[in-house]
Design a protein around this motif. Structure first.
Motif, PDB file in Angstrom:
ATOM      1  N   ASN A   9       0.900  -1.227  -0.270  1.00 21.57           N
ATOM      2  CA  ASN A   9       0.045   0.031   0.290  1.00 21.57           C
ATOM      3  C   ASN A   9       0.919   1.278  -0.459  1.00 21.57           C
ATOM      4  O   ASN A   9       1.195   1.800   0.612  1.00 21.57           O
ATOM      5  N   THR A  10       1.212   2.139  -1.426  1.00 20.34           N
ATOM      6  CA  THR A  10       1.630   2.806  -1.120  1.00 20.34           C
ATOM      7  C   THR A  10       1.169   4.849  -0.911  1.00 20.34           C
ATOM      8  O   THR A  10       2.244   5.376  -0.186  1.00 20.34           O
ATOM      9  N   GLU A  11       0.063   4.187  -0.568  1.00 20.21           N
ATOM     10  CA  GLU A  11      -0.777   5.019  -0.295  1.00 20.21           C
ATOM     11  C   GLU A  11      -0.596   5.754   0.257  1.00 20.21           C
ATOM     12  O   GLU A  11      -0.234   7.153   1.488  1.00 20.21           O
ATOM     13  N   VAL A  12      -0.284   4.472   1.763  1.00 20.26           N
ATOM     14  CA  VAL A  12      -0.102   4.899   3.452  1.00 20.26           C
ATOM     15  C   VAL A  12       0.990   5.520   3.269  1.00 20.26           C
ATOM     16  O   VAL A  12       1.678   5.675   4.147  1.00 20.26           O
ATOM     17  N   ALA A  13       2.109   4.326   2.486  1.00 19.62           N
ATOM     18  CA  ALA A  13       3.300   4.426   3.109  1.00 19.62           C
ATOM     19  C   ALA A  13       4.252   5.686   2.646  1.00 19.62           C
ATOM     20  O   ALA A  13       4.656   6.206   3.371  1.00 19.62           O
ATOM     21  N   PHE A  14       3.767   6.705   1.874  1.00 19.73           N
ATOM     22  CA  PHE A  14       4.148   7.818   1.194  1.00 19.73           C
ATOM     23  C   PHE A  14       2.928   9.063   1.761  1.00 19.73           C
ATOM     24  O   PHE A  14       3.555  10.182   0.751  1.00 19.73           O
ATOM     25  N   GLN A  15       1.855   8.852   2.451  1.00 15.24           N
ATOM     26  CA  GLN A  15       1.359   9.914   2.934  1.00 15.24           C
ATOM     27  C   GLN A  15       2.126  10.920   2.950  1.00 15.24           C
ATOM     28  O   GLN A  15       1.429  12.039   3.094  1.00 15.24           O
ATOM     29  N   LEU A  77      12.626  18.498  15.052  1.00 14.72           N
ATOM     30  CA  LEU A  77      11.283  17.949  15.805  1.00 14.72           C
ATOM     31  C   LEU A  77      10.278  18.152  14.458  1.00 14.72           C
ATOM     32  O   LEU A  77       9.382  17.244  14.650  1.00 14.72           O
ATOM     33  N   THR A  78      10.708  18.675  13.106  1.00 20.06           N
ATOM     34  CA  THR A  78       9.463  18.691  12.278  1.00 20.06           C
ATOM     35  C   THR A  78       9.250  17.177  11.879  1.00 20.06           C
ATOM     36  O   THR A  78       7.909  16.938  11.880  1.00 20.06           O
ATOM     37  N   VAL A  79      10.275  16.334  11.817  1.00 18.30           N
ATOM     38  CA  VAL A  79      10.120  14.906  11.576  1.00 18.30           C
ATOM     39  C   VAL A  79       9.695  14.101  12.274  1.00 18.30           C
ATOM     40  O   VAL A  79       8.928  13.714  11.936  1.00 18.30           O
ATOM     41  N   THR A  85       2.042  11.810  13.264  1.00 19.91           N
ATOM     42  CA  THR A  85       0.922  12.215  12.905  1.00 19.91           C
ATOM     43  C   THR A  85       0.464  10.665  12.748  1.00 19.91           C
ATOM     44  O   THR A  85      -1.330  10.768  12.677  1.00 19.91           O
ATOM     45  N   LYS A  86       1.118  10.553  11.751  1.00 19.44           N
ATOM     46  CA  LYS A  86       0.322   8.754  11.680  1.00 19.44           C
ATOM     47  C   LYS A  86       1.346   7.380  12.252  1.00 19.44           C
ATOM     48  O   LYS A  86       1.049   6.414  11.778  1.00 19.44           O
ATOM     49  N   GLY A  87       1.268   7.843  13.499  1.00 21.89           N
ATOM     50  CA  GLY A  87       1.605   6.850  14.531  1.00 21.89           C
ATOM     51  C   GLY A  87       2.917   6.198  14.477  1.00 21.89           C
ATOM     52  O   GLY A  87       3.337   4.915  15.118  1.00 21.89           O
ATOM     53  N   VAL A  88       3.944   6.790  14.059  1.00 20.99           N
ATOM     54  CA  VAL A  88       4.959   6.484  13.768  1.00 20.99           C
ATOM     55  C   VAL A  88       6.488   7.011  14.944  1.00 20.99           C
ATOM     56  O   VAL A  88       6.223   8.420  14.710  1.00 20.99           O
ATOM     57  N   SER A  89       6.873   6.776  15.893  1.00 22.43           N
ATOM     58  CA  SER A  89       7.530   6.778  16.851  1.00 22.43           C
ATOM     59  C   SER A  89       8.794   7.292  15.679  1.00 22.43           C
ATOM     60  O   SER A  89       8.949   6.871  15.072  1.00 22.43           O
ATOM     61  N   SER A  90      10.036   8.018  16.918  1.00 20.82           N
ATOM     62  CA  SER A  90      11.257   8.575  16.596  1.00 20.82           C
ATOM     63  C   SER A  90      12.119   7.968  17.707  1.00 20.82           C
ATOM     64  O   SER A  90      11.955   8.308  18.522  1.00 20.82           O
ATOM     65  N   VAL A  91      13.167   7.178  17.143  1.00 22.03           N
ATOM     66  CA  VAL A  91      14.449   7.115  18.189  1.00 22.03           C
ATOM     67  C   VAL A  91      15.780   7.375  17.556  1.00 22.03           C
ATOM     68  O   VAL A  91      16.177   7.812  16.482  1.00 22.03           O
ATOM     69  N   LEU A  92      16.092   9.260  18.164  1.00 19.04           N
ATOM     70  CA  LEU A  92      17.119  10.024  17.670  1.00 19.04           C
ATOM     71  C   LEU A  92      18.305   9.395  18.075  1.00 19.04           C
ATOM     72  O   LEU A  92      18.748   9.145  18.850  1.00 19.04           O
ATOM     73  N   ASP A  93      19.014   9.475  17.103  1.00 17.00           N
ATOM     74  CA  ASP A  93      20.049   8.524  16.942  1.00 17.00           C
ATOM     75  C   ASP A  93      21.596   9.346  16.421  1.00 17.00           C
ATOM     76  O   ASP A  93      21.503  10.133  15.141  1.00 17.00           O
ATOM     77  N   TYR A  94      22.490   9.727  17.668  1.00 15.07           N
ATOM     78  CA  TYR A  94      22.989  10.641  17.060  1.00 15.07           C
ATOM     79  C   TYR A  94      24.527   9.683  17.013  1.00 15.07           C
ATOM     80  O   TYR A  94      25.100   9.108  16.900  1.00 15.07           O
ATOM     81  N   ALA A 338       1.991   1.012  11.519  1.00 10.59           N
ATOM     82  CA  ALA A 338       1.731   1.849  12.122  1.00 10.59           C
ATOM     83  C   ALA A 338      -0.122   2.135  11.741  1.00 10.59           C
ATOM     84  O   ALA A 338      -0.403   2.231  12.976  1.00 10.59           O
ATOM     85  N   ASP A 339      -0.088   2.106  10.684  1.00  9.42           N
ATOM     86  CA  ASP A 339      -1.273   2.328  10.225  1.00  9.42           C
ATOM     87  C   ASP A 339      -2.481   1.201  11.098  1.00  9.42           C
ATOM     88  O   ASP A 339      -3.929   1.462  11.086  1.00  9.42           O
ATOM     89  N   LYS A 340      -1.972   0.057  10.984  1.00 11.86           N
ATOM     90  CA  LYS A 340      -2.505  -0.557  11.654  1.00 11.86           C
ATOM     91  C   LYS A 340      -2.557  -1.621  13.314  1.00 11.86           C
ATOM     92  O   LYS A 340      -3.136  -2.399  13.326  1.00 11.86           O
ATOM     93  N   GLY A 341      -2.023  -0.167  13.485  1.00 14.09           N
ATOM     94  CA  GLY A 341      -2.333  -0.298  14.775  1.00 14.09           C
ATOM     95  C   GLY A 341      -0.679  -0.671  15.751  1.00 14.09           C
ATOM     96  O   GLY A 341      -0.718  -0.469  17.292  1.00 14.09           O
ATOM     97  N   TYR A 342       0.219  -1.442  15.127  1.00 15.15           N
ATOM     98  CA  TYR A 342       1.544  -1.966  15.514  1.00 15.15           C
ATOM     99  C   TYR A 342       2.263  -0.602  16.422  1.00 15.15           C
ATOM    100  O   TYR A 342       2.338   0.088  15.977  1.00 15.15           O
TER     101      TYR A 342
END
Length: 392
Positions: A9-15, A77-79, A85-94, A338-342
């Motif tokens: 599903n590329t629509e979700v992938a690249f939203q 922060l923007t990223v 907003t799409k449920g994907v968290s971030s791990v900041l990696d220096y 993320a779209d499926k709730g994982y």
């Protein structure tokens, strides 16, 4: 499979990607798919950096902005906020590599502590990470891994390494931020493993805060995982593992041949895949004691973990199971999961452009050598571009 190929599903992938960003991604992966081009580009980039040529702007506008979140935490922060907003968290990696002074090790620790405090204020950042060689000298880890006696000065140096780990894990526990500790080359990993196990003993008493990393292209890691599990059960603490396939294969093979010992790497890609999947299954079979961060760009392994979770009635958002991919890669896996709730987190590298270049070069070389990875990215981008064109 019961998932109707959700990763297509590329629509979700690249939203979150504009048409312009999609074009840039296509251009970059097209370049990376050409091995000769990567070699030439790497040589030219290294030369330009050493000669202090003004190339930051070009790198920043292309490869850096695709694979990195920014030059510092605030820049990311923007990223971070947009992905969340799409449920994907971030791990900041220096992602500053190859520094060897005590000042740099202290600086990396301070940077990690700052990220944990930063994470504490943001729901989008439940996890922090650091690289062992960022906190201590490679040769020192090696000496300890080889069971060689340390001089008094080296022992003091090692005590400082231990103190850096402890400061980070302690703050992670206080702020309830998970701490992922990356894996390194096999000949220094024993020292890392022993130290991380000590941190787990201390900080994983009531839940899993500290995670070690298992590179499953090593044929001994499944056995290691099982032994660690027995130890944790006996001593009464929780354990956590990030499972990955691995990052140093060529180096590992070369060294084993040069020094005349058996390679620690699995005999084939299939054996590595089987090993990775077996580790995932073992952990999910023992989820009451082991937590997992499934670090993979492999769709089959991702589907397998989803299936096992469904079979075992493990909730999609169970805090003991996370999926993770690198920023700029495999958005079809991250955003569809993320779209499926994982629980999903992107590793978001950051740092000054010049200092992050070794990381970016390694990424380009890895993409070139991983069969099918770049082709899959290109195919998905093309598919999404065609879908957008047809939707106009």
């Amino acid at each position: 499979m019961k998932h109707l190929n959700i990763f297509d599903n590329t629509e979700v992938a690249f939203q979150l990607k504009s048409n312009k960003e999609l074009d840039r991604a296509y251009f970059l992966f097209k370049m990376i798919s050409n091995e000769s081009l990567v070699k030439v580009g790497t040589a030219l980039t290294n030369f330009a950096i050493k000669a202090h040529l003004p190339i930051n702007g070009i790198i920043r506008a292309t490869v850096f902005d695709h694979f990195c979140g920014g030059i510092n935490e605030d820049d990311c922060l923007t990223v971070i906020d947009t992905m969340y907003t799409k449920g994907v968290s971030s791990v900041l990696d220096y992602s500053v590599e190859g520094k060897e002074s005590e000042a740099h090790f202290d600086g990396a620790m301070e940077k990690t502590l700052k990220i944990i405090r930063f994470s504490d204020e943001r729901e989008a950042m439940p996890i922090a990470v650091f690289k062992p060689s960022g906190f201590g000298r490679f040769a020192l880890y090696q000496k300890i891994s080889e069971n060689k006696p340390l001089t008094e000065k080296e022992q003091e140096e090692w005590n400082r390494v231990v103190a850096r780990y402890d400061a980070v894990c302690k703050l992670g526990k206080e702020k309830n931020v998970k701490i992922l500790i990356d894996a390194e080359e096999s000949w220094i990993q024993d020292a890392v493993d022993a130290l991380v196990t000590d941190m787990m003993r201390t900080y994983n008493q009531s839940s899993t805060i500290v995670y070690n990393t298992l590179q499953m292209y090593r044929h001994d890691r499944l056995e290691f995982l099982k032994k660690q599990h027995e130890l944790a059960k006996k001593e009464g603490f929780y354990i956590g593992y990030k499972i990955v396939r691995g990052a140093y294969m060529e180096k590992e093979h070369e060294r084993s041949i040069l020094q005349g010992y058996p390679t620690p790497i699995c005999e084939s890609k299939l054996a590595t895949d089987d090993n990775f999947n077996a580790a995932a299954q073992y952990i999910l079979d023992n989820l009451s004691e082991i937590s997992v961060f499934v670090g993979t760009h492999n769709e089959i392994s991702s589907y397998l973990v989803m299936d096992l979770m469904a079979q075992k009635n493990i909730a999609k958002n169970d805090s003991r199971v996370w999926f993770g991919q690198l920023f700029g890669m495999s958005d079809n896996i991250s955003f569809n999961l993320a779209d499926k709730g994982y629980n999903v987190a992107k590793y978001v590298p950051f740092g000054p452009v010049k200092d992050v270049m070794p990381y970016l070069i390694r990424r380009a070389e890895e993409n070139t050598s991983v069969a099918g990875q770049t082709g899959r990215e290109l195919m998905l981008i093309q598919k999404e571009k065609a879908r957008r064109k047809a939707a106009k």
